[in-house]
Design a protein around this motif. Structure first.
Motif, PDB file in Angstrom:
ATOM      1  N   GLU A 114      12.667  58.540   8.177  1.00  0.00           N
ATOM      2  CA  GLU A 114      13.798  58.080   7.351  1.00  0.00           C
ATOM      3  C   GLU A 114      15.084  58.063   8.179  1.00  0.00           C
ATOM      4  O   GLU A 114      15.863  57.108   8.113  1.00  0.00           O
ATOM      5  CB  GLU A 114      13.953  58.982   6.135  1.00  0.00           C
ATOM      6  N   SER A 115      15.300  59.092   8.963  1.00  0.00           N
ATOM      7  CA  SER A 115      16.496  59.171   9.803  1.00  0.00           C
ATOM      8  C   SER A 115      16.509  58.062  10.866  1.00  0.00           C
ATOM      9  O   SER A 115      17.550  57.438  11.110  1.00  0.00           O
ATOM     10  CB  SER A 115      16.552  60.548  10.470  1.00  0.00           C
ATOM     11  N   LEU A 116      15.361  57.799  11.488  1.00  0.00           N
ATOM     12  CA  LEU A 116      15.281  56.743  12.506  1.00  0.00           C
ATOM     13  C   LEU A 116      15.489  55.356  11.886  1.00  0.00           C
ATOM     14  O   LEU A 116      16.062  54.468  12.519  1.00  0.00           O
ATOM     15  CB  LEU A 116      13.941  56.824  13.251  1.00  0.00           C
ATOM     16  N   ILE A 117      15.048  55.185  10.659  1.00  0.00           N
ATOM     17  CA  ILE A 117      15.301  53.924   9.953  1.00  0.00           C
ATOM     18  C   ILE A 117      16.799  53.776   9.676  1.00  0.00           C
ATOM     19  O   ILE A 117      17.394  52.732   9.958  1.00  0.00           O
ATOM     20  CB  ILE A 117      14.486  53.843   8.640  1.00  0.00           C
ATOM     21  N   LYS A 118      17.419  54.838   9.159  1.00  0.00           N
ATOM     22  CA  LYS A 118      18.858  54.800   8.847  1.00  0.00           C
ATOM     23  C   LYS A 118      19.695  54.528  10.095  1.00  0.00           C
ATOM     24  O   LYS A 118      20.722  53.868  10.023  1.00  0.00           O
ATOM     25  CB  LYS A 118      19.292  56.108   8.187  1.00  0.00           C
ATOM     26  N   ASP A 119      19.242  55.054  11.230  1.00  0.00           N
ATOM     27  CA  ASP A 119      19.951  54.850  12.505  1.00  0.00           C
ATOM     28  C   ASP A 119      19.669  53.483  13.119  1.00  0.00           C
ATOM     29  O   ASP A 119      20.194  53.169  14.188  1.00  0.00           O
ATOM     30  CB  ASP A 119      19.560  55.936  13.508  1.00  0.00           C
ATOM     31  N   GLY A 120      18.789  52.694  12.478  1.00  0.00           N
ATOM     32  CA  GLY A 120      18.464  51.368  12.980  1.00  0.00           C
ATOM     33  C   GLY A 120      17.492  51.358  14.145  1.00  0.00           C
ATOM     34  O   GLY A 120      17.300  50.337  14.795  1.00  0.00           O
ATOM     35  N   GLN A 121      16.849  52.492  14.393  1.00  0.00           N
ATOM     36  CA  GLN A 121      15.904  52.574  15.505  1.00  0.00           C
ATOM     37  C   GLN A 121      14.496  52.134  15.105  1.00  0.00           C
ATOM     38  O   GLN A 121      13.722  51.694  15.944  1.00  0.00           O
ATOM     39  CB  GLN A 121      15.874  53.991  16.067  1.00  0.00           C
ATOM     40  N   MET A 122      14.171  52.299  13.824  1.00  0.00           N
ATOM     41  CA  MET A 122      12.896  51.830  13.285  1.00  0.00           C
ATOM     42  C   MET A 122      13.191  50.849  12.164  1.00  0.00           C
ATOM     43  O   MET A 122      14.227  50.941  11.501  1.00  0.00           O
ATOM     44  CB  MET A 122      12.042  53.002  12.755  1.00  0.00           C
ATOM     45  N   GLN A 123      12.269  49.928  11.948  1.00  0.00           N
ATOM     46  CA  GLN A 123      12.442  48.887  10.938  1.00  0.00           C
ATOM     47  C   GLN A 123      12.330  49.457   9.535  1.00  0.00           C
ATOM     48  O   GLN A 123      11.502  50.333   9.271  1.00  0.00           O
ATOM     49  CB  GLN A 123      11.381  47.805  11.138  1.00  0.00           C
ATOM     50  N   GLU A 124      13.158  48.935   8.649  1.00  0.00           N
ATOM     51  CA  GLU A 124      13.068  49.285   7.227  1.00  0.00           C
ATOM     52  C   GLU A 124      11.726  48.813   6.682  1.00  0.00           C
ATOM     53  O   GLU A 124      11.196  47.786   7.101  1.00  0.00           O
ATOM     54  CB  GLU A 124      14.195  48.609   6.450  1.00  0.00           C
ATOM     55  N   GLY A 125      11.177  49.598   5.773  1.00  0.00           N
ATOM     56  CA  GLY A 125       9.901  49.233   5.177  1.00  0.00           C
ATOM     57  C   GLY A 125       9.464  50.278   4.185  1.00  0.00           C
ATOM     58  O   GLY A 125      10.274  50.981   3.602  1.00  0.00           O
ATOM     59  N   GLY A 126       8.155  50.386   4.007  1.00  0.00           N
ATOM     60  CA  GLY A 126       7.593  51.359   3.092  1.00  0.00           C
ATOM     61  C   GLY A 126       7.414  52.703   3.768  1.00  0.00           C
ATOM     62  O   GLY A 126       6.996  52.783   4.927  1.00  0.00           O
ATOM     63  N   LEU A 127       7.755  53.755   3.028  1.00  0.00           N
ATOM     64  CA  LEU A 127       7.613  55.109   3.544  1.00  0.00           C
ATOM     65  C   LEU A 127       7.086  55.966   2.409  1.00  0.00           C
ATOM     66  O   LEU A 127       7.753  56.140   1.382  1.00  0.00           O
ATOM     67  CB  LEU A 127       8.965  55.620   4.045  1.00  0.00           C
ATOM     68  N   GLY A 128       5.858  56.447   2.572  1.00  0.00           N
ATOM     69  CA  GLY A 128       5.211  57.222   1.523  1.00  0.00           C
ATOM     70  C   GLY A 128       4.801  58.599   1.996  1.00  0.00           C
ATOM     71  O   GLY A 128       4.293  58.745   3.111  1.00  0.00           O
ATOM     72  N   LEU A 129       5.034  59.577   1.159  1.00  0.00           N
ATOM     73  CA  LEU A 129       4.745  60.967   1.498  1.00  0.00           C
ATOM     74  C   LEU A 129       3.497  61.430   0.747  1.00  0.00           C
ATOM     75  O   LEU A 129       3.414  61.295  -0.478  1.00  0.00           O
ATOM     76  CB  LEU A 129       5.958  61.827   1.121  1.00  0.00           C
ATOM     77  N   TYR A 130       2.540  61.949   1.491  1.00  0.00           N
ATOM     78  CA  TYR A 130       1.285  62.481   0.951  1.00  0.00           C
ATOM     79  C   TYR A 130       1.081  63.888   1.499  1.00  0.00           C
ATOM     80  O   TYR A 130       1.773  64.304   2.425  1.00  0.00           O
ATOM     81  CB  TYR A 130       0.109  61.586   1.356  1.00  0.00           C
ATOM     82  N   ARG A 169       9.946  53.492  -1.247  1.00  0.00           N
ATOM     83  CA  ARG A 169       9.734  54.924  -1.029  1.00  0.00           C
ATOM     84  C   ARG A 169       8.897  55.493  -2.166  1.00  0.00           C
ATOM     85  O   ARG A 169       9.055  55.104  -3.325  1.00  0.00           O
ATOM     86  CB  ARG A 169      11.075  55.684  -0.981  1.00  0.00           C
ATOM     87  N   TRP A 170       8.023  56.455  -1.818  1.00  0.00           N
ATOM     88  CA  TRP A 170       7.248  57.148  -2.834  1.00  0.00           C
ATOM     89  C   TRP A 170       6.791  58.502  -2.303  1.00  0.00           C
ATOM     90  O   TRP A 170       6.719  58.732  -1.108  1.00  0.00           O
ATOM     91  CB  TRP A 170       6.057  56.319  -3.299  1.00  0.00           C
ATOM     92  N   ASP A 171       6.493  59.386  -3.245  1.00  0.00           N
ATOM     93  CA  ASP A 171       6.024  60.735  -2.939  1.00  0.00           C
ATOM     94  C   ASP A 171       4.803  60.992  -3.813  1.00  0.00           C
ATOM     95  O   ASP A 171       4.927  61.177  -5.023  1.00  0.00           O
ATOM     96  CB  ASP A 171       7.139  61.744  -3.232  1.00  0.00           C
ATOM     97  N   TYR A 172       3.623  60.966  -3.191  1.00  0.00           N
ATOM     98  CA  TYR A 172       2.375  61.187  -3.918  1.00  0.00           C
ATOM     99  C   TYR A 172       1.735  62.535  -3.560  1.00  0.00           C
ATOM    100  O   TYR A 172       0.536  62.705  -3.692  1.00  0.00           O
ATOM    101  CB  TYR A 172       1.369  60.065  -3.630  1.00  0.00           C
ATOM    102  N   ARG A 173       2.564  63.469  -3.135  1.00  0.00           N
ATOM    103  CA  ARG A 173       2.019  64.801  -2.843  1.00  0.00           C
ATOM    104  C   ARG A 173       1.575  65.476  -4.129  1.00  0.00           C
ATOM    105  O   ARG A 173       2.257  65.393  -5.148  1.00  0.00           O
ATOM    106  CB  ARG A 173       3.061  65.675  -2.155  1.00  0.00           C
TER     107      ARG A 173
END
Length: 129
Positions: A92-108, A122-126
């Motif tokens: 998430e931090s690397l996306i916000k800094d523009g180092q990684m592309q925006e997209g889907g980020l899911g937590l398991y 964004r989603w959290d399926y833990r």
């Protein structure tokens, strides 16, 4: 085939052995370049649990019908000795800094899903939150 300094095409192949189309391979290359940014930041190997999935394989494991995995744009990843929540926050931090592309980020519980769909999701399926 080497895609980046640390990732090969083999790591992203569908578990059923279905070959990637050129379009899927192009998407996997884009995905691997973004994951290379994460790999360089962490200084640790990233395990690709799941990358490209053929439609048939995706159905067989109960994947959603519009999965980014089918397009070769998604990966389910983990890093040894790093909690999934921490890995999620780093991405998430690397996306916000523009180092990684925006997209889907899911937590398991056992992995983090990252994809290069180009729009924020964004989603959290833990189960163990």
């Amino acid at each position: 085939m080497r895609l980046t300094k640390n990732f090969t095409q083999r790591e992203f192949r569908s578990k059923c052995g279905t070959p990637m189309s050129k379009e899927v391979l192009d998407n996997v290359k884009e995905l691997s370049c973004n994951l290379q940014v994460l790999r360089d930041f962490l200084g640790e190997p990233i395990k690709i649990n799941s990358g490209y999935r053929s439609e048939a394989y995706n159905r067989s494991i109960g994947g959603v019908s519009r999965s980014q995995h089918i397009l070769g744009k998604a990966s389910d990843i983990r890093v040894k000795d790093l909690e999934t929540k921490d890995l999620y926050l780093i991405i998430e931090s690397l996306i916000k800094d523009g180092q990684m592309q925006e997209g889907g980020l899911g937590l398991y519980d056992s992995f983090v899903h990252y994809d290069v769909r180009g729009t924020r999701a964004r989603w959290d399926y833990r189960k163990n939150k």
